[in-house]
Design a protein around this motif. Structure first.
Motif, short mmCIF file in Angstrom:
data_model
loop_
_atom_site.label_atom_id
_atom_site.label_comp_id
_atom_site.label_asym_id
_atom_site.label_seq_id
_atom_site.Cartn_x
_atom_site.Cartn_y
_atom_site.Cartn_z
N ARG A 126 61.41 24.14 -44.86
CA ARG A 126 62.62 23.37 -44.69
C ARG A 126 63.45 23.90 -43.53
NH1 ARG A 126 61.26 19.45 -48.46
NH2 ARG A 126 63.43 18.83 -48.65
N HIS A 137 50.08 18.89 -42.33
CA HIS A 137 49.64 17.49 -42.24
C HIS A 137 48.18 17.41 -41.81
CE1 HIS A 137 53.46 15.59 -43.07
NE2 HIS A 137 54.06 16.31 -42.15
N ARG A 151 54.60 22.52 -40.23
CA ARG A 151 54.44 21.18 -40.80
C ARG A 151 53.24 20.47 -40.20
NH1 ARG A 151 60.74 18.93 -40.94
NH2 ARG A 151 61.44 20.24 -42.68
N VAL A 178 50.55 14.58 -46.90
CA VAL A 178 51.58 15.46 -47.44
C VAL A 178 52.70 14.60 -48.00
CG1 VAL A 178 53.33 17.18 -46.85
CG2 VAL A 178 51.04 17.34 -45.86
N ALA A 179 53.03 14.84 -49.24
CA ALA A 179 54.10 14.06 -49.86
C ALA A 179 55.48 14.60 -49.50
CB ALA A 179 53.93 14.06 -51.38
N ASP A 180 55.63 15.93 -49.46
CA ASP A 180 56.91 16.56 -49.17
C ASP A 180 56.67 17.79 -48.32
OD1 ASP A 180 58.82 14.97 -50.96
OD2 ASP A 180 57.31 15.65 -52.41
N ASN A 181 57.50 17.98 -47.30
CA ASN A 181 57.37 19.16 -46.46
C ASN A 181 57.76 20.41 -47.24
OD1 ASN A 181 56.52 18.03 -43.95
ND2 ASN A 181 58.59 17.23 -43.63
N ALA A 182 56.95 21.45 -47.09
CA ALA A 182 57.23 22.72 -47.78
C ALA A 182 58.25 23.56 -47.03
CB ALA A 182 55.93 23.50 -47.98
#
Length: 534
Positions: free
Chosen positions: A415, A399, A395, A409-413
């Motif tokens: 998880r 970023h 992450r 970054v809009a959404d973390n890839a």
């Protein structure tokens, strides 16, 4: 209701009558009192739990306190008796089942027999009251240099160059077979204690047949599942692979069954295209031996290594590439096309400099990922830390790259579920054991870890998977089963000799220190500080 494990013998409903038997006591798995009681009696005792939670456990007998202090515990878990986890939050890692709240898991013999709500209690079952606890598959570590455990923490300030300087070039030659045994013994005890139900002994300290035998002896001496990865970092070539010692080890110690608790593969560091390297790779292919290799080490091995492995037909789903973090896109495509696995050691890669953890590249090309701890000479043996380091690295890089481009970054890839899968089912897959372990699925072997949830950091739980990854730690590991056998319960090891492990490894350290000059020791503990560069 207390959310730590409670053992009931006989289990409610196991007797011929519907009414609960009168309370009675017997020696419990941690030397504590074990009550044969009804649900009503447990509820009645809940008021007394609050005072005990501050100490991290239910009130225990003096024998239990003494057992916990010494690191040993007697057990009432009878071989062959079913074990029923009652009312857990079950993180199955089975894509068809997901996370199941207030669910029972029945273990019979070595196997997970049933997963469901309010399962009937078999006669004579040992019932573990898991209400509120988290139950998940055991962790699988695919790369740990267990033979170095006596030097735990010595290399906290090291780079990869420091490691080669002290361990490979100097100190590795000091290790006797008994030092290998002591380190492996302690390392496996540590793994079991921490919920690592399968650990890969990346045993490149096996420089003689006696050293290799000692490593394997220790793996068999401690209960639990392990993979012996036979290596030798101290040989000038790969002659040791083909001179008969590997075949002797296979014939003497390993029966070829995938369900044997201790299995074997080769640990080959292919650093160049040589005739003996090709012979060693052919040797492994001819015997269907899985292989693991340190790959993609910055400045040491790169894309040419991957091309050689492709040319020789060595890459396959049974081939694991450790680190694989300094490779070009063509190399990642080759790996992906072959089905080979990657073992990411994010704590190692971020601190030592093999290259940046390659989870993003692996995901880009669809390469299967497992996690590993590398060596406690540098870092922890903590798979919770491995999951966090993996997420932080992936992450953080996403970023950074986005911000360098003036974006966010809009959404973390990546998880938290991905990280937990890498640490469980991904590891099982890398070792070719995913049909046996890696998820809580009926028919699979019962390699299970239960986390207690009464500590402040474990309360409350809204997102069980994310909680395991970002909130839990080794101290929350309450109960561990391997192949259906209880090896830890109520935070205390069962039938695992921690005092012996400590004694052996401390004696080994004392011997090694007697052979290492004080000046070298001090230089190793405190290497020169580097300068910060942008």
């Amino acid at each position: 209701m207390d959310n730590t494990a409670d053992v009931t013998e006989p289990a409610p409903g196991a007797g011929p009558a519907d009414t609960a038997p009168a309370p009675s006591t017997a020696a419990g798995p941690a030397g504590r009192e074990v009550r044969a009681t009804s649900r009503r009696h447990v509820l009645a005792g809940a008021a007394a739990v609050g005072a005990a939670i501050g100490a991290g456990a239910l009130a225990t007998s003096p024998a239990a306190a003494a057992a916990k202090a010494s690191g040993t515990a007697p057990t009432s878990f009878t071989a062959g008796r079913p074990v029923l986890f009652r009312g857990a939050t079950v993180i199955t890692m089975d894509p068809r089942r997901g996370v199941l709240p207030d669910t029972d898991v029945l273990v019979r013999g070595t196997t997970i027999e049933s997963v469901g709500k309010r399962l009937p209690t078999p006669p004579h079952a040992t019932v573990i009251d898991a209400a509120g606890a988290l139950l998940l598959p055991g962790f699988v570590d695919t790369h740990r240099h267990m033979w170095q455990s006596a030097l735990r923490g010595v290399g906290a300030e090291w780079t990869l160059g420091n490691y080669f300087q002290w361990i490979i070039q100097k100190w590795g030659y000091l290790f006797r077979p008994e030092d290998i045994y002591a380190a492996n013994y302690m390392s496996k005890v540590e793994a079991v204690n921490d919920g690592v139900t399968t650990v890969t002994d990346w045993s490149h300290g096996a420089r003689t047949p006696d050293h290799a035998d000692a490593a394997v002896d220790a793996l068999f001496a401690v209960p639990g599942r392990a993979r012996f990865a036979y290596g030798n970092a101290f040989a000038p070539d790969f002659g040791w692979v083909v001179d008969g010692r590997v075949d002797r080890m296979l014939k003497k110690r390993f029966n070829g069954r995938a369900d044997q608790l201790i299995t074997m593969q080769l640990a080959l560091d292919i650093n160049g295209d040589t005739d003996d390297a090709r012979r060693a790779l052919k040797f492994a292919r001819d015997r269907d031996l899985p292989v693991t290799t340190h790959a993609g080490l910055f400045g040491i091995v790169g894309d040419d290594q991957i091309k050689l492995l492709k040319e020789t037909g060595s890459l396959s789903p049974s081939y694991t590439l450790v680190h694989a973090s300094s490779l070009g896109d063509d190399a990642y495509r080759i790996i992906a096309d072959s089905g080979a696995q990657m073992s990411v050691s994010a704590e190692s890669e971020l601190n030592a400099g093999q290259g940046y953890p390659a989870t993003a590249k692996a995901r880009q090309y669809g390469i299967p990922i497992s996690l590993s701890m590398d060596t406690v000479v540098w870092w922890s043996g903590d798979m919770f830390s491995a999951m966090r380091a993996t997420l932080n690295a992936d992450r953080g890089l996403a970023h950074l790259r986005s911000q360098e481009a003036g974006k966010a970054v809009a959404d973390n890839a990546l998880r938290t579920h991905d990280a937990l899968e890498y640490a469980t089912l991904g590891g099982a897959r890398a070792l070719g054991l995913d049909r046996l372990i890696g998820s809580i699925t009926p028919g699979k072997r019962a390699d299970l870890v239960m986390l207690r949830t009464d500590a402040p950091a474990m309360t409350p739980i809204s997102n069980p998977v994310a909680h395991v990854v970002f909130q839990a730690g080794r101290g929350d590991v309450d109960t561990v089963l391997v192949d259906g056998r209880v090896l830890k319960h109520r935070g205390i090891l069962v039938d695992v000799d921690l005092p012996r492990a400590r004694r052996l490894v401390e004696e080994s350290l004392q011997y090694l220190r007697s052979k290492i000059p004080d000046q070298d020791w001090e230089q190793a503990l405190n290497p020169p500080a580097g300068t910060t560069t942008p």
